[in-house]
Design a protein around this motif. Structure first.
Motif, short mmCIF file in Angstrom:
data_model
loop_
_atom_site.label_atom_id
_atom_site.label_comp_id
_atom_site.label_asym_id
_atom_site.label_seq_id
_atom_site.Cartn_x
_atom_site.Cartn_y
_atom_site.Cartn_z
N PRO A 95 -59.94 -28.06 -51.58
CA PRO A 95 -59.40 -29.25 -50.90
C PRO A 95 -60.24 -30.50 -51.11
O PRO A 95 -59.71 -31.56 -51.48
N THR A 96 -61.55 -30.40 -50.88
CA THR A 96 -62.40 -31.58 -51.00
C THR A 96 -62.57 -32.02 -52.45
O THR A 96 -62.55 -33.21 -52.76
N ALA A 97 -62.73 -31.04 -53.35
CA ALA A 97 -62.90 -31.38 -54.76
C ALA A 97 -61.63 -32.00 -55.33
O ALA A 97 -61.67 -33.02 -56.03
N SER A 98 -60.49 -31.40 -55.03
CA SER A 98 -59.24 -31.91 -55.59
C SER A 98 -58.84 -33.24 -54.96
O SER A 98 -58.11 -34.03 -55.56
N ARG A 99 -59.31 -33.50 -53.74
CA ARG A 99 -59.08 -34.81 -53.13
C ARG A 99 -59.74 -35.90 -53.98
O ARG A 99 -59.11 -36.92 -54.32
N LEU A 100 -61.01 -35.69 -54.35
CA LEU A 100 -61.70 -36.67 -55.19
C LEU A 100 -61.04 -36.79 -56.56
O LEU A 100 -60.88 -37.89 -57.10
N LEU A 101 -60.66 -35.65 -57.13
CA LEU A 101 -60.03 -35.65 -58.46
C LEU A 101 -58.71 -36.42 -58.44
O LEU A 101 -58.40 -37.16 -59.38
N ALA A 102 -57.92 -36.22 -57.39
CA ALA A 102 -56.63 -36.91 -57.31
C ALA A 102 -56.81 -38.42 -57.19
O ALA A 102 -55.97 -39.19 -57.67
N MET A 103 -57.88 -38.85 -56.52
CA MET A 103 -58.15 -40.29 -56.43
C MET A 103 -58.60 -40.84 -57.79
O MET A 103 -58.23 -41.95 -58.17
N LEU A 124 -53.76 -32.86 -58.53
CA LEU A 124 -53.11 -32.81 -57.22
C LEU A 124 -54.12 -32.34 -56.19
O LEU A 124 -54.81 -31.33 -56.41
N CYS A 125 -54.23 -33.04 -55.09
CA CYS A 125 -55.07 -32.55 -53.99
C CYS A 125 -54.32 -31.41 -53.30
O CYS A 125 -53.21 -31.59 -52.79
N VAL A 126 -54.91 -30.23 -53.31
CA VAL A 126 -54.32 -29.06 -52.66
C VAL A 126 -55.12 -28.76 -51.40
O VAL A 126 -56.30 -28.40 -51.49
N SER A 127 -54.51 -28.95 -50.26
CA SER A 127 -55.16 -28.70 -48.98
C SER A 127 -54.17 -28.00 -48.06
O SER A 127 -53.03 -27.72 -48.46
N ASN A 128 -54.58 -27.73 -46.85
CA ASN A 128 -53.78 -26.89 -45.95
C ASN A 128 -52.32 -27.33 -45.79
O ASN A 128 -51.42 -26.49 -45.86
N PRO A 129 -52.02 -28.63 -45.61
CA PRO A 129 -50.62 -29.00 -45.39
C PRO A 129 -49.68 -28.78 -46.57
O PRO A 129 -48.47 -28.68 -46.39
N ASN A 130 -50.22 -28.73 -47.80
CA ASN A 130 -49.33 -28.54 -48.95
C ASN A 130 -49.59 -27.25 -49.70
O ASN A 130 -48.93 -26.96 -50.70
N LEU A 131 -50.56 -26.45 -49.24
CA LEU A 131 -50.96 -25.25 -49.98
C LEU A 131 -49.83 -24.23 -50.10
O LEU A 131 -49.59 -23.68 -51.18
N THR A 132 -49.13 -23.98 -49.02
CA THR A 132 -48.08 -22.95 -49.06
C THR A 132 -46.99 -23.29 -50.06
O THR A 132 -46.60 -22.46 -50.89
N ALA A 133 -46.49 -24.53 -50.01
CA ALA A 133 -45.43 -24.94 -50.94
C ALA A 133 -45.94 -24.99 -52.37
O ALA A 133 -45.23 -24.60 -53.30
N ALA A 134 -47.18 -25.46 -52.56
CA ALA A 134 -47.74 -25.51 -53.91
C ALA A 134 -47.86 -24.12 -54.49
O ALA A 134 -47.56 -23.89 -55.68
N ALA A 135 -48.30 -23.15 -53.68
CA ALA A 135 -48.45 -21.79 -54.16
C ALA A 135 -47.11 -21.20 -54.58
O ALA A 135 -47.00 -20.54 -55.63
N VAL A 136 -46.09 -21.45 -53.78
CA VAL A 136 -44.76 -20.93 -54.11
C VAL A 136 -44.23 -21.57 -55.39
O VAL A 136 -43.74 -20.89 -56.30
N LYS A 137 -44.33 -22.89 -55.48
CA LYS A 137 -43.78 -23.62 -56.62
C LYS A 137 -44.56 -23.37 -57.91
O LYS A 137 -44.00 -23.42 -59.00
N MET A 138 -45.86 -23.12 -57.78
CA MET A 138 -46.71 -22.96 -58.97
C MET A 138 -47.01 -21.51 -59.31
O MET A 138 -47.65 -21.23 -60.31
N GLY A 139 -46.57 -20.60 -58.47
CA GLY A 139 -46.65 -19.19 -58.81
C GLY A 139 -48.02 -18.56 -58.65
O GLY A 139 -48.41 -17.71 -59.46
N PHE A 140 -48.76 -18.94 -57.59
CA PHE A 140 -50.04 -18.25 -57.35
C PHE A 140 -50.11 -17.85 -55.87
O PHE A 140 -49.41 -18.40 -55.02
N ALA A 141 -50.97 -16.88 -55.59
CA ALA A 141 -51.20 -16.47 -54.20
C ALA A 141 -52.14 -17.47 -53.55
O ALA A 141 -53.23 -17.72 -54.05
N LYS A 142 -51.72 -18.03 -52.43
CA LYS A 142 -52.48 -19.14 -51.86
C LYS A 142 -53.88 -18.74 -51.41
O LYS A 142 -54.77 -19.58 -51.33
#
Length: 404
Positions: free
Chosen positions: A321-329, A336-354
């Protein structure tokens, strides 16, 4: 045995005839593209004995590779040690009868008519040594290749796309494409069109797209104005990191934006402290990602290594979450910043276990899936969606975000 010289479009005419006249195809060809005979070849895939195409320098069309998925008797050569897979051999057999076209012509638009090519047509039987040798050669070529799977085809499409952006494409176009899970590369996200991507982003009920893009533009202006991330002011670093407080936000309008979008990190205390103290490893990590141009796996790996070093003496280590936040900026067109609010949908859409996402696999599971996507690979539109295209990876948050 008969031998005759073929020039110009003679090769196309002869191959057209031989595809109907013979029961088996035994080919070893460096490159194949969409051409006048492609459909004819694929319609006769039941005749494939061993049909092998090379992928060197990404010169073969990804559409042809995808058409060969799970077709018995078809192969592609990816890596060829010590040189380039470069033959142009089209052999045909029916019982004892054989014919072969051997020369300079590839199975490409140029090779079948546009170029000046020279080949020979040899006709005879399998008892003729040269034709027996040709048949043996195509069998050996097939052993150099791989069966075409959907995973390989997806990896090649991504490698082909990346090679198109390089001044010198690599001999092996898969060399920078990881063995990502087939589930991720064949996900609905990868197949999404640019039109559908825009519709979903702009239709978000939780993101104000124009405000989100304005925030990302502000981040880009700040980062481009200094030689190093460490040269930004403390409030600016806090804003980019998603940890800025009310006092700092009151300084000016840019700092007063809602910097909680794309992942609020205010609860990450150790990370917040590292940002406030202007940790040298965090600065070096951010500086390892270029502001413009291609971002490579090696650059990301360096970022991740330096980012972890910033927490060497901390109770809690910074993570995705913190690393990808900086990378996305830094590069909203790549990360893409992957953190708790978007992790579930990102995992489903991108095909990985969250529960398995880590800095070590973030590139493979997130970045490579993004880069393989149809919507991601389009040219920048000359329209109001141009700014969205420039931030298209980070703006996936508008699709994935699920408020708690």
């Amino acid at each position: 045995m008969n031998v005759e010289l073929l020039r110009g479009d003679d090769v196309e005419k002869v191959l057209h005839r031989l595809m109907d006249d013979y029961d088996e195809f035994h080919w070893a060809v460096a490159w194949g593209t969409d051409n006048s005979l492609c459909t004819r070849l694929l319609d006769r895939s039941a005749k494939f004995g061993a049909v092998t195409f090379g992928l060197a320098f990404a010169q073969t069309d990804p559409e042809l590779v995808e058409a060969l998925v799970d077709v018995p008797g078809s192969y592609v050569v990816t890596a060829f040690p010590g040189g380039t897979y470069h033959p142009k051999v089209f052999a045909f057999r029916s019982g004892d009868r054989m014919a072969a076209v051997v020369g300079s012509a590839n199975f490409t638009r140029g090779g079948l008519g546009n170029n000046l090519e020279a080949s020979v047509l040899v006709t005879g039987t399998v008892d003729d040594k040269v034709l027996a040798d040709v048949l043996a050669f195509t069998a050996e070529s097939a052993k150099l290749g791989e069966v075409v799977t959907s995973k390989l085809a997806q990896r090649y499409r991504l490698g082909h796309s990346l090679a198109a952006k390089m001044p010198r494409p690599p001999r092996d176009p898969l060399i920078q494409v990881p063995q990502s899970g087939e589930k991720g590369l064949s996900s609905s996200l990868v197949k999404m069109s640019w039109r559908d991507y825009v519709r979903e982003v702009r239709g978000s009920a939780v993101h104000h797209v124009d405000e989100s893009l304005a925030l990302l533009r502000t981040a880009q202006v700040w980062l481009a104005s200094v030689p190093s991330f460490g040269d930004l002011t403390t409030p600016q670093r806090k804003a980019l990191a998603g940890v800025i407080g009310k006092t700092d936000r009151d300084i000016d309008d840019d700092l007063g934006r809602d910097w909680g979008w794309f992942g609020s990190m205010r609860g990450a205390g150790d990370f917040k402290n590292r940002i406030a103290s202007n940790d040298v490893f965090l600065a070096r990590a951010m500086d390892s990602i270029p502001q413009k141009g291609e971002v490579t796996r090696q650059q990301y790996d360096r970022f991740a290594s330096l980012f972890v070093k910033a927490f060497a003496n901390s109770h809690r280590v910074g993570g995705v979450p913190t690393a990808s936040r900086l990378l996305a900026m830094k590069r909203p067109d790549v990360f893409l910043c992957v953190s708790n609010p978007n992790l579930t949908a990102a995992a489903v859409k991108m095909g990985f276990a969250k529960t398995t996402l880590q800095l070590g696999n973030y590139w493979d599971r997130v970045v490579e899936v993004i880069r393989a996507s149809e919507w991601y690979g389009v040219e920048k539109p000359d329209s109001q969606d141009g700014p969205l295209w420039e931030c298209r990876a980070a703006m996936l948050d508008a699709i994935f975000y699920r408020p708690n």
